[in-house]
Scaffold this motif. Sequence first.
Motif, short mmCIF file in Angstrom:
data_model
loop_
_atom_site.label_atom_id
_atom_site.label_comp_id
_atom_site.label_asym_id
_atom_site.label_seq_id
_atom_site.Cartn_x
_atom_site.Cartn_y
_atom_site.Cartn_z
N UNK A 89 0.82 -1.21 0.00
CA UNK A 89 0.00 0.00 0.00
C UNK A 89 0.85 1.26 0.00
N UNK A 90 1.85 1.29 0.87
CA UNK A 90 2.74 2.46 0.91
C UNK A 90 3.43 2.68 -0.43
N UNK A 91 3.96 1.61 -0.99
CA UNK A 91 4.64 1.70 -2.29
C UNK A 91 3.68 2.18 -3.37
N UNK A 92 2.47 1.64 -3.37
CA UNK A 92 1.48 2.02 -4.38
C UNK A 92 1.13 3.50 -4.30
N UNK A 93 0.85 3.98 -3.09
CA UNK A 93 0.50 5.39 -2.95
C UNK A 93 1.69 6.31 -3.26
#
Length: 106
Positions: A89-93
Amino acid sequence: MEVLNSIGQYISPYLREISTALVACILVMAGNEVNAFLRKVMRNQHFIVKTVVFIILNAFGYGFIIVKLSPYLARTLRELEKGMMVAILLTSFILIGLWAQKNRHI
């Protein structure tokens, strides 16, 4: 990894909302390209046809994608180990933010 697991435990109940936000962010970023393509294809059409296609795409097309893809994404994320879920999630955002920065959306 323990910190990510703790964060994952905390955000797990909100995966539906987080998934909706992620899908919406992707659509906002990709929407410019889709709308530019649509303008190019529809350039010789009558105003009413252009307006109807725009409404169908934006109201129903993007809405349909959000409604159908978000639960699938939430279910997929829920199946992952909590720390991995948070990392994804962090990487995606972050990647969406970089994409937005590159395209001068922010």
